[in-house]
Design a protein around this motif. Structure first.
Motif, PDB file in Angstrom:
ATOM      1  N   GLY A  22       0.819  -1.216   0.000  1.00  0.00           N
ATOM      2  CA  GLY A  22       0.000   0.000   0.000  1.00  0.00           C
ATOM      3  C   GLY A  22       0.844   1.252   0.000  1.00  0.00           C
ATOM      4  O   GLY A  22       0.546   2.220  -0.724  1.00  0.00           O
ATOM      5  N   ILE A 203      -7.890  -5.876  -3.753  1.00  0.00           N
ATOM      6  CA  ILE A 203      -7.439  -4.484  -3.906  1.00  0.00           C
ATOM      7  C   ILE A 203      -6.954  -4.239  -5.328  1.00  0.00           C
ATOM      8  O   ILE A 203      -7.244  -3.187  -5.931  1.00  0.00           O
ATOM      9  N   GLU A 206      -9.849  -3.742  -7.661  1.00  0.00           N
ATOM     10  CA  GLU A 206     -10.610  -2.509  -7.454  1.00  0.00           C
ATOM     11  C   GLU A 206      -9.950  -1.288  -8.084  1.00  0.00           C
ATOM     12  O   GLU A 206     -10.604  -0.260  -8.280  1.00  0.00           O
TER      13      GLU A 206
END
Length: 426
Positions: A22, A203, A206
């Motif tokens: 991230g 993730i 998305e």
């Protein structure tokens, strides 16, 4: 405490990978920096290495998940050659969001049988079909073979990507739920890693329009699974599956790092072979679990290991044998005082017949006559107890190596056996 630490390590690893992924994706997007060729070669390297290691260790679930991610990423890179905004990219992302979680869900709901097992041709055929379909869709509209049939198909409400198709989200939720349940029931690194991989891939799905984000989180999914396979293999090599204690390899690692003062105790279950022959191997396994559970709770700075068979070792770093003896005596008494309830297979069958007969009587036409009958009772289970003999020794001028101390502890153990068993000897 040992089990808790292992579980914490299993959870910390995928969490750390997701956090780092991230941060890398956020830095790349917010500061308009690039990761060089990492977004291309990073996922390739980790997925190929992970797939190879899963194959080497015969970890079926991890192999299928990693191979699915690898095929999806290969198709994604191929489709980008036609343009990031072209239909092949959308088609591949839609298919990947469906096939990857569907494969993971399938293997999670199936027993772990490894990669190579009897009559596994259906898995091989399914894999070939998925690869061909992915290649077909990846070139949709750009070759005479693929045509444009997929354009209309992907406008269906289940397949229309926003950005992840509804069918893909449903499968991702199902895969996450199945992985979470399995990780809760069996908190092994691989089960926990499967949860992390599903989260990472979700993730990625998305934010498919951000190439770096998609690549980073596909890399994260592969890294989580790769590290989980390595953790699982280490756990299987260094921990005993039956008792949950560290195994003999773990003991050897500890022995080479000892200081000048230490004590070692060898613990052996008394008359275990006779016990096994009389009551069966299943009950024998229960006895070893019982002893292992008691050993895992030992205090006084001791650490227990499964040495082999019905024999265990306890290591007391930086301690003299005099301080270890009260701890060992307390352990011996605790095991001796525990009563284990055992019902043989013959007792269980007899009880089942007895209860069925009683139920049929109470449901007969004369059931009123039995209203005052006592409640159904099974034959009382047999109460068994087990004892252990313990031999202890410490490092001295003559016993200046761990192997010599272990041999001395073994000799003390045999003296305890010869003196009548169920005792501690030095």
């Amino acid at each position: 405490m040992i089990v808790f630490r292992d579980e914490l390590k299993a959870v910390a690893m995928p969490a750390a990978v997701l956090v780092v992924a991230g941060l890398a994706a956020a830095i790349s997007q917010n500061f308009s920096t690039t990761l060089g060729d990492f977004d291309v070669f990073g996922p390739y390297v980790v997925l190929i290495v992970g797939t190879s290691i899963a194959l080497w260790f015969n970890r079926g679930r991890a192999f299928v998940a990693l191979l699915s991610l690898l095929m999806a990423f290969i198709a994604y890179r191929i489709s980008l050659a036609f343009g990031a905004d072209e239909f092949p990219v959308r088609a591949v992302l839609t298919l990947a969001a469906i096939i990857v979680p569907a494969n993971i869900l399938t293997v999670l709901l199936s027993p772990e049988r490894g990669i190579i097992h009897f009559r596994n041709y259906r898995w091989l055929l399914l894999g070939i079909i998925e690869v061909l379909i992915t290649a077909w869709i990846a070139t949709a509209g750009h070759t005479a073979l693929s045509g444009t049939a997929w354009h209309a198909a992907l406008d269906h409400w289940l397949l229309k990507a926003e950005p992840t198709p509804l069918l893909g989200r449903l499968l991702l939720v199902a895969a996450f739920t199945a992985a979470s349940i399995r990780a809760w029931q069996q908190r092994s690194p691989l089960n926990v890693g499967m949860v992390g991989a599903v989260v990472a891939f979700f993730i990625a799905c998305e934010w498919p329009q951000l190439t770096v984000v998609y690549s980073v989180f596909v890399f994260a999914a592969g890294a989580v699974l790769l590290l989980a396979v390595l953790q699982e293999s280490h756990r299987m090599a260094f921990h005993d599956e039956l008792t949950g204690l560290p195994g003999r390899r773990a003991l050897q690692e500890k022995l080479v790092a000892l200081g000048p003062s230490y004590a070692i105790a060898m613990v052996d279950v008394d008359r275990f072979k006779d016990f096994n022959d009389k009551h069966g191997h299943a009950i024998g396994d229960q006895v070893l679990k019982l002893v292992g559970a008691r050993l895992a709770e030992i205090g006084g700075g001791g650490k227990a290991f499964r040495y082999g068979g019905e024999e265990f070792a306890i290591l007391f770093p930086d301690q003299k044998v005099e301080k270890a003896l009260p701890v060992l005596e307390s352990l011996r008494r605790g095991i001796e005082g525990y009563k284990m309830s055992v019902r043989t297979e013959q007792q269980r069958r007899r009880d089942a017949r007895h209860n069925n007969d009683r139920r049929s009587k109470t449901q007969s036409a004369f059931s009123l006559e039995y209203q005052g009958a006592p409640p159904l009772r099974s034959n009382p289970a047999q109460l068994l107890s087990v004892t252990v003999s313990i031999g202890a020794a410490q490092r001295t001028g003559l016993l200046d190596t761990p192997d010599a101390v272990i041999r001395s502890a073994d000799a003390a153990l045999y003296r305890a056996k010869a003196a009548g068993r169920n005792r501690v000897s030095v």
